[in-house]
Scaffold this motif. Structure first.
Motif, PDB file in Angstrom:
ATOM      1  N   ILE A 170       0.787  -1.258  -0.014  1.00 53.42           N
ATOM      2  CA  ILE A 170      -0.102  -0.060   0.074  1.00 53.42           C
ATOM      3  C   ILE A 170       0.847   1.334  -0.105  1.00 53.42           C
ATOM      4  O   ILE A 170       0.622   2.342  -0.487  1.00 53.42           O
ATOM      5  N   ILE A 171       2.060   1.304   0.541  1.00 49.07           N
ATOM      6  CA  ILE A 171       3.000   2.145   0.561  1.00 49.07           C
ATOM      7  C   ILE A 171       3.519   2.640  -0.942  1.00 49.07           C
ATOM      8  O   ILE A 171       3.343   3.770  -1.491  1.00 49.07           O
ATOM      9  N   HIS A 172       3.599   1.621  -1.337  1.00 51.26           N
ATOM     10  CA  HIS A 172       4.192   1.749  -3.030  1.00 51.26           C
ATOM     11  C   HIS A 172       2.891   2.119  -3.877  1.00 51.26           C
ATOM     12  O   HIS A 172       3.203   2.869  -4.789  1.00 51.26           O
ATOM     13  N   GLY A 176       2.819   5.369  -5.895  1.00 50.49           N
ATOM     14  CA  GLY A 176       2.532   5.527  -7.330  1.00 50.49           C
ATOM     15  C   GLY A 176       1.412   6.685  -7.839  1.00 50.49           C
ATOM     16  O   GLY A 176       1.474   7.112  -8.829  1.00 50.49           O
ATOM     17  N   TRP A 177       0.488   6.741  -6.888  1.00 53.53           N
ATOM     18  CA  TRP A 177      -0.345   7.783  -7.272  1.00 53.53           C
ATOM     19  C   TRP A 177       0.119   9.140  -7.126  1.00 53.53           C
ATOM     20  O   TRP A 177      -0.417  10.211  -7.995  1.00 53.53           O
ATOM     21  N   LEU A 178       1.315   9.280  -6.675  1.00 50.76           N
ATOM     22  CA  LEU A 178       2.309  10.582  -6.313  1.00 50.76           C
ATOM     23  C   LEU A 178       3.121  10.622  -7.561  1.00 50.76           C
ATOM     24  O   LEU A 178       3.802  11.599  -7.608  1.00 50.76           O
TER      25      LEU A 178
END
Length: 363
Positions: A170-172, A176-178
Motif C-alpha cells: 500500500i505504500i508503493h 505510485g499515485w504521487l
C-alpha cells in the motif's frame, strides 16, 4: 525437625503418592509434546523427505544446511523466507496494537451500565467463535473484484478491476499515485534475507490488509473478555475516591484504569504476538500466499516446504526459526511491560492523581 525433613523428602511415601498422581500427565506431555519437538529438531538438521522413519539409516545428518539456506545462503529459499518475514512483520505491527486498542475500547463500552449490555457483549464476542474458514471465505467474497466492498468504493472512484490481486504494497501504491514509480538507488543496493530495502518498505499488500482487518475483527472479542474481567475486578471504591478528588472521566481512565490493567495488557499483547506470528489457516484458505507471495507467512511457508515440496528439513528449520522469533519478541515485550514495584497500586495512583490536581498540572 527430623519428622519435618522426613515429610519433605523427594522420595518419601507422600512424595511417591504425588508422583503417581502426576505420572499420567507427565507421560502424555512426554509423548505428545516433548517427543515431537525432539523429532522435529532432528528433522531440521537432516535431509528427511517424509518417506519412512526420520531415524532410519537412509536419512542423513546435514547439520545447519537447512538453516543456512534460509538465513545465510542467497537463493530462492532465503528470498521466500525473507518475503514471508516481511509480510508477517507488517501483519504483527498492524494487528497487535489495533486489536488491543479495539478490545480495550469495547470492554470499557460494555462495562458501562447501558441498555442491552448483554446483547452487545454477545455481538462483539460472536466473531471470535465463528469458524475461521467460513469467515475467511466471506471476507474474500466481500473484497473480491465483484464484491460488495469494491462496489462501494466505485462510488468514490477507487474501484479497480484487479486491486485485490495487486502485488504492490500500500505504500508503493500510494507513492505510485504521487508519480513515484522507481525506487531510489540507495534502497535497491542493500538487502536483508534476500529482500532489498525498497521491498521491505513496500507496506502490506491489499490482500494482506484484508487479512489484517479479518484478524482484528475475529480476535478483538476474545481479548475484550479479558479486559472486561480485569475492569470488573477494579474496586468501585477506587473510582469513587477519584471522583471525590474531582477528576474527570479521562483522568480516571488514564491514571487509574490503565495502570491497573497493566498485567492484562501484557497478557493480551503476548497472546497477540504469538497468534499473529503463527497465522496460517486464513492464508491457507484464502490466497495460498498470493498474489506474488505478498501474503506468504513463515507458518504457511513451513507447511509448503514440508507437505508440498517434501523438504521436511527446511520446513522444520522454518518452524524453529519462527519459534525463536516468538520467544525473543515475547521476552522483549514482557521486559518492557512488566509490572514494576508500586506501579498500578491504588494508593500510589490516587496520591499521584491528587498531587497533580492540587498542583494544577493535569487539567
Amino acid at each position: 525437625m527430623l519428622s519435618h525433613a522426613r515429610r519433605h523428602r523427594p522420595f518419601g511415601r507422600d512424595a511417591m503418592a504425588g508422583w503417581l498422581f502426576v505420572l499420567p500427565v507427565i507421560i502424555v506431555l512426554g509423548l505428545f509434546l516433548v517427543l515431537p519437538v525432539v523429532m522435529a529438531a532432528w528433522v531440521s538438521v537432516s535431509d528427511w523427505t517424509g518417506r519412512g522413519s526420520p531415524f532410519s539409516s537412509t536419512v542423513n545428518f546435514v547439520g545447519i544446511d537447512n538453516y543456512r539456506d534460509l538465513l545465510g545462503e542467497p537463493g530462492l529459499a532465503q528470498r521466500d523466507f525473507g518475503t514471508s518475514i516481511r509480510n508477517n512483520v507488517y501483519y504483527v505491527l498492524l494487528v497487535v496494537p489495533t486489536q488491543t486498542a479495539v478490545a480495550l475500547f469495547l470492554a470499557v463500552l460494555v462495562n458501562k451500565r447501558i441498555k442491552s449490555r448483554g446483547f452487545f457483549r454477545t455481538a462483539f464476542y460472536f466473531p471470535s467463535v465463528t469458524s475461521s474458514v467460513a469467515i475467511t471465505v466471506l471476507f474474500l467474497f466481500l473484497f473480491s473484484a465483484s464484491g460488495a466492498v469494491n462496489r462501494m468504493l466505485s462510488f468514490i472512484g477507487l474501484r479497480g478491476p484487479n486491486w485485490f490481486a495487486d502485488p504492490r504494497g500500500i505504500i508503493h501504491i500510494g507513492l505510485g499515485w504521487l508519480g513515484v514509480d522507481q525506487p531510489p538507488a540507495a534502497l535497491t543496493d542493500g538487502s536483508l534475507l534476500g529482500v532489498n530495502w525498497w521491498e521491505w518498505a513496500s507496506g502490506p499488500s491489499v490482500a494482506m490488509c484484508v487479512f489484517i482487518v479479518l484478524a482484528v475483527f475475529t480476535t478483538s472479542g476474545t481479548f475484550m473478555l479479558l479486559f472486561l474481567s480485569a475492569l470488573q475486578n477494579i474496586q468501585a471504591e477506587i473510582e469513587e475516591a477519584a471522583i471525590v478528588d474531582g477528576t474527570t472521566g479521562w483522568q480516571r481512565f488514564r491514571l487509574i484504569t490503565l495502570p491497573m490493567l497493566r498485567p492484562t495488557i501484557a497478557t493480551v499483547i503476548t497472546l497477540g504476538l504469538v497468534g499473529t506470528w503463527q497465522v496460517f489457516d486464513q492464508i491457507y484458505t484464502g490466497t495460498r500466499g498470493g498474489p506474488a507471495k505478498t501474503t506468504l507467512t513463515p507458518a504457511y511457508q513451513s507447511y509448503s516446504a514440508s507437505f508440498l515440496n517434501q523438504n521436511w528439513g527446511q520446513g522444520a528449520a522454518i518452524a524453529f526459526v519462527l519459534f525463536a522469533i516468538i520467544v525473543v519478541l515475547t521476552a522483549v515485550q514482557r521486559s518492557l511491560l512488566r509490572e514494576r514495584d508500586n506501579d498500578g497500586k491504588p494508593g500510589r495512583v490516587l496520591s499521584t492523581l491528587s498531587f497533580r490536581r492540587n498542583a494544577g498540572g493535569d487539567s
